[in-house]
Design an enzyme around this catalytic site. Structure first.
Site, PDB file in Angstrom:
ATOM      1  N   GLU A 181       0.640  -1.538   0.735  1.00 63.42           N
ATOM      2  CA  GLU A 181      -0.194   0.590  -0.200  1.00 63.42           C
ATOM      3  C   GLU A 181       0.758   0.907   0.316  1.00 63.42           C
ATOM      4  O   GLU A 181       0.528   2.623  -0.740  1.00 63.42           O
ATOM      5  CB  GLU A 181      -0.649  -0.122   1.340  1.00 63.42           C
ATOM      6  CG  GLU A 181      -1.835  -1.168   1.421  1.00 63.42           C
ATOM      7  CD  GLU A 181      -1.072  -2.248   1.915  1.00 63.42           C
ATOM      8  OE1 GLU A 181      -2.338  -3.023   2.905  1.00 63.42           O
ATOM      9  OE2 GLU A 181      -0.254  -2.672   1.539  1.00 63.42           O
ATOM     10  N   ALA A 198      14.560 -36.377  -6.403  1.00 65.64           N
ATOM     11  CA  ALA A 198      14.992 -37.207  -7.787  1.00 65.64           C
ATOM     12  C   ALA A 198      15.237 -39.025  -7.571  1.00 65.64           C
ATOM     13  O   ALA A 198      16.046 -39.137  -6.837  1.00 65.64           O
ATOM     14  CB  ALA A 198      16.835 -36.203  -7.877  1.00 65.64           C
ATOM     15  N   ARG A 248      14.568 -23.437  -4.115  1.00 67.04           N
ATOM     16  CA  ARG A 248      15.002 -23.626  -2.872  1.00 67.04           C
ATOM     17  C   ARG A 248      15.165 -22.074  -2.320  1.00 67.04           C
ATOM     18  O   ARG A 248      14.954 -21.503  -1.022  1.00 67.04           O
ATOM     19  CB  ARG A 248      16.778 -24.065  -2.685  1.00 67.04           C
ATOM     20  CG  ARG A 248      17.098 -25.032  -2.791  1.00 67.04           C
ATOM     21  CD  ARG A 248      18.455 -24.713  -2.724  1.00 67.04           C
ATOM     22  NE  ARG A 248      19.370 -26.767  -2.842  1.00 67.04           N
ATOM     23  CZ  ARG A 248      19.807 -27.152  -3.289  1.00 67.04           C
ATOM     24  NH1 ARG A 248      21.177 -26.263  -4.097  1.00 67.04           N
ATOM     25  NH2 ARG A 248      20.250 -27.611  -3.348  1.00 67.04           N
ATOM     26  N   THR A 280      23.422 -37.400   4.211  1.00 70.67           N
ATOM     27  CA  THR A 280      23.356 -36.652   2.946  1.00 70.67           C
ATOM     28  C   THR A 280      24.224 -35.660   2.694  1.00 70.67           C
ATOM     29  O   THR A 280      24.885 -34.892   2.174  1.00 70.67           O
ATOM     30  CB  THR A 280      21.699 -35.477   3.083  1.00 70.67           C
ATOM     31  OG1 THR A 280      20.924 -36.756   2.501  1.00 70.67           O
ATOM     32  CG2 THR A 280      21.997 -34.536   1.349  1.00 70.67           C
ATOM     33  N   ASP A 312      27.830 -36.558   0.415  1.00 74.61           N
ATOM     34  CA  ASP A 312      27.010 -34.856  -0.672  1.00 74.61           C
ATOM     35  C   ASP A 312      28.037 -33.647  -0.275  1.00 74.61           C
ATOM     36  O   ASP A 312      27.944 -33.052  -1.353  1.00 74.61           O
ATOM     37  CB  ASP A 312      25.951 -34.641  -0.738  1.00 74.61           C
ATOM     38  CG  ASP A 312      25.100 -35.342  -1.593  1.00 74.61           C
ATOM     39  OD1 ASP A 312      25.023 -36.917  -2.201  1.00 74.61           O
ATOM     40  OD2 ASP A 312      23.935 -35.811  -1.766  1.00 74.61           O
ATOM     41  N   GLY A 371      18.238 -37.291   2.860  1.00 77.64           N
ATOM     42  CA  GLY A 371      17.564 -38.411   2.100  1.00 77.64           C
ATOM     43  C   GLY A 371      16.785 -38.703   3.303  1.00 77.64           C
ATOM     44  O   GLY A 371      15.236 -38.415   3.301  1.00 77.64           O
ATOM     45  N   THR A 396      15.530 -41.312   4.706  1.00 79.75           N
ATOM     46  CA  THR A 396      15.648 -42.005   5.744  1.00 79.75           C
ATOM     47  C   THR A 396      14.456 -40.890   6.855  1.00 79.75           C
ATOM     48  O   THR A 396      13.371 -40.542   7.384  1.00 79.75           O
ATOM     49  CB  THR A 396      16.464 -42.045   6.782  1.00 79.75           C
ATOM     50  OG1 THR A 396      17.212 -43.219   6.371  1.00 79.75           O
ATOM     51  CG2 THR A 396      16.547 -42.651   8.503  1.00 79.75           C
ATOM     52  N   GLN A 408      13.208 -37.680   5.512  1.00 81.34           N
ATOM     53  CA  GLN A 408      11.761 -37.856   4.216  1.00 81.34           C
ATOM     54  C   GLN A 408      10.214 -39.001   4.932  1.00 81.34           C
ATOM     55  O   GLN A 408       9.566 -38.478   5.247  1.00 81.34           O
ATOM     56  CB  GLN A 408      12.101 -38.066   2.673  1.00 81.34           C
ATOM     57  CG  GLN A 408      12.529 -37.010   2.268  1.00 81.34           C
ATOM     58  CD  GLN A 408      13.503 -37.029   0.570  1.00 81.34           C
ATOM     59  OE1 GLN A 408      12.841 -38.002   0.071  1.00 81.34           O
ATOM     60  NE2 GLN A 408      13.535 -35.888   0.121  1.00 81.34           N
ATOM     61  N   ASN A 409      11.278 -39.886   4.938  1.00 77.82           N
ATOM     62  CA  ASN A 409      10.106 -41.157   6.135  1.00 77.82           C
ATOM     63  C   ASN A 409       9.482 -40.733   7.323  1.00 77.82           C
ATOM     64  O   ASN A 409       8.476 -41.174   7.435  1.00 77.82           O
ATOM     65  CB  ASN A 409      11.176 -42.089   5.700  1.00 77.82           C
ATOM     66  CG  ASN A 409      10.772 -42.988   4.520  1.00 77.82           C
ATOM     67  OD1 ASN A 409       9.869 -43.131   3.938  1.00 77.82           O
ATOM     68  ND2 ASN A 409      11.701 -43.993   4.612  1.00 77.82           N
TER      69      ASN A 409
END
EC number: 3.5.4.26
Length: 352
Positions: free
Chosen positions: A52, A155, A185, A197, A201, A289, A291, A293-294
């Site tokens: 505004e 991926a 990201r 990870t 990585d 990784g 694990t 995410q699970n």
């Protein structure tokens, strides 16, 4: 031009704000008088003008008197990094305000609209609300549910693997996916990985977009394995904040000054998410990784799944991707080709 058409212009302006607004929502505003658009504005980078104020600053003194203001989110009514937008609107002489959606932030909800009406300004709400809400899904979710929005990103090979074998760094997707992930990201306030990870990585987890406030790089390391890897780039580049969650009280002394180590008695995903919510982190991009995410999936803390699928097969020795504890079906599914890879975006689980 009717209210709906003019609100569409305000929504388009909101999208121009981009990720630079950080913890502020992306908002657009349009000032209209006698059927003519006088000015358009949007939220400036974090700490700067709200939409505004940005729009009205483009007008000469008195020019907005009697005009209508279209704004995608309810004007604020409190002092923060900027003074209240409601007072600016009142002082400008605007006679009508059209609001797409009420602000879910408790400091604002309904108060901005109420103040404008108390000063004799006509306020219409709900015009273009659905389109406006799509601009700030993370902000809206955070203030409605009091925790971060969580997106899982994976991926996968065509046979459902994330690497050729345990402990092996494996390039699966193409350069188009690489560029998209680095862009994505920037739209999140935290990037989450597990210790495996980080070790395998050695990523930087940086977006390709230059921002004043980069996403926090968050590593979940319950046992404190990272004590043996103090030279990882996350702990030494100083390019963005790095937070490590652990149950190992000795870890803070092993990672140096660049890492913020949070020692919790319980380093489960729900406990970590609760701490992040208290820290004001509105969104998480969980890169892996499997694990980790699970764990998010089992905890029921997933709003979106992004899968990048590549037409390569890694074989039976490969590490499988994450799998939810039960069948997940999504109402909102979008598929996009990126060269010979496929991006699958899924939201709005029907089972929750």
């Amino acid at each position: 031009m009717n209210d709906e058409t003019l609100m569409e212009r305000a929504v388009a302006a909101a999208k121009q704000a981009g990720a630079a607004t950080w913890r502020n929502p992306q908002v657009g505003a349009v000032v209209v008088k006698n059927g003519h658009v006088l000015a358009t504005g949007h939220t400036q980078p974090y700490g700067g003008s709200h939409a505004e104020r940005d729009a009205l600053s483009r007008l000469a003194p008195g020019q907005a008197a009697g005009a209508t203001l279209y704004v995608t989110l309810e004007p604020c009514n409190h002092y923060g990094k900027q003074p209240p937008c409601t007072q600016l609107i009142i002082n400008s002489g605007i006679r009508r305000v059209v609001v797409a959606q009420l602000d879910p932030h408790a400091l604002v909800t309904g108060k901005g609209v109420a103040n404008l009406r108390q000063h004799g300004i006509e306020v219409v709400t709900g015009v273009g609300a659905q389109q406006a809400a799509q601009v700030n899904p993370h902000y809206d979710f955070f203030y409605r549910h009091h925790r971060p929005w969580v997106t899982l990103k994976q991926a996968l090979s065509l046979d459902g693997r994330v690497s050729a074998g345990p402990g092996q760094r494996t390039a699966i997707t193409n350069q188009a996916v690489y560029r998209r992930v680095h862009q994505e990201r920037a739209g999140f306030q935290g990037i989450v990985i597990g210790s495996t990870t980080a070790i395998v990585d050695d990523p930087t987890l940086l977006p390709s977009v230059q921002l004043a406030h980069l996403p926090i790089r968050i590593v979940l390391d319950r046992r404190g394995r990272l004590a043996d890897y103090p030279d990882l780039r996350l702990f030494n580049d100083g390019l963005a904040p790095t937070w490590v969650f652990t149950e190992n009280a000795a870890l803070p002394d092993r990672l140096g000054p660049w890492a913020r180590v949070l020692v919790l008695p319980d380093c489960s995903v729900p406990a970590v998410v609760q701490v992040l919510a208290e820290e004001g982190v509105q969104s998480l991009y969980v890169e892996g990784g499997p694990t980790i995410q699970n764990a998010f999936a089992r905890a029921g803390l997933v709003e979106e799944v992004l899968t990048y699928l590549s037409p390569v097969m890694l074989g039976q020795e490969g590490v499988p991707g994450f799998a939810p504890p039960e069948t997940w079906k999504f109402q909102d599914q979008q598929l996009e080709l990126l060269g010979n890879n496929v991006r699958i975006a899924e939201r709005e689980r029907q089972d929750v």
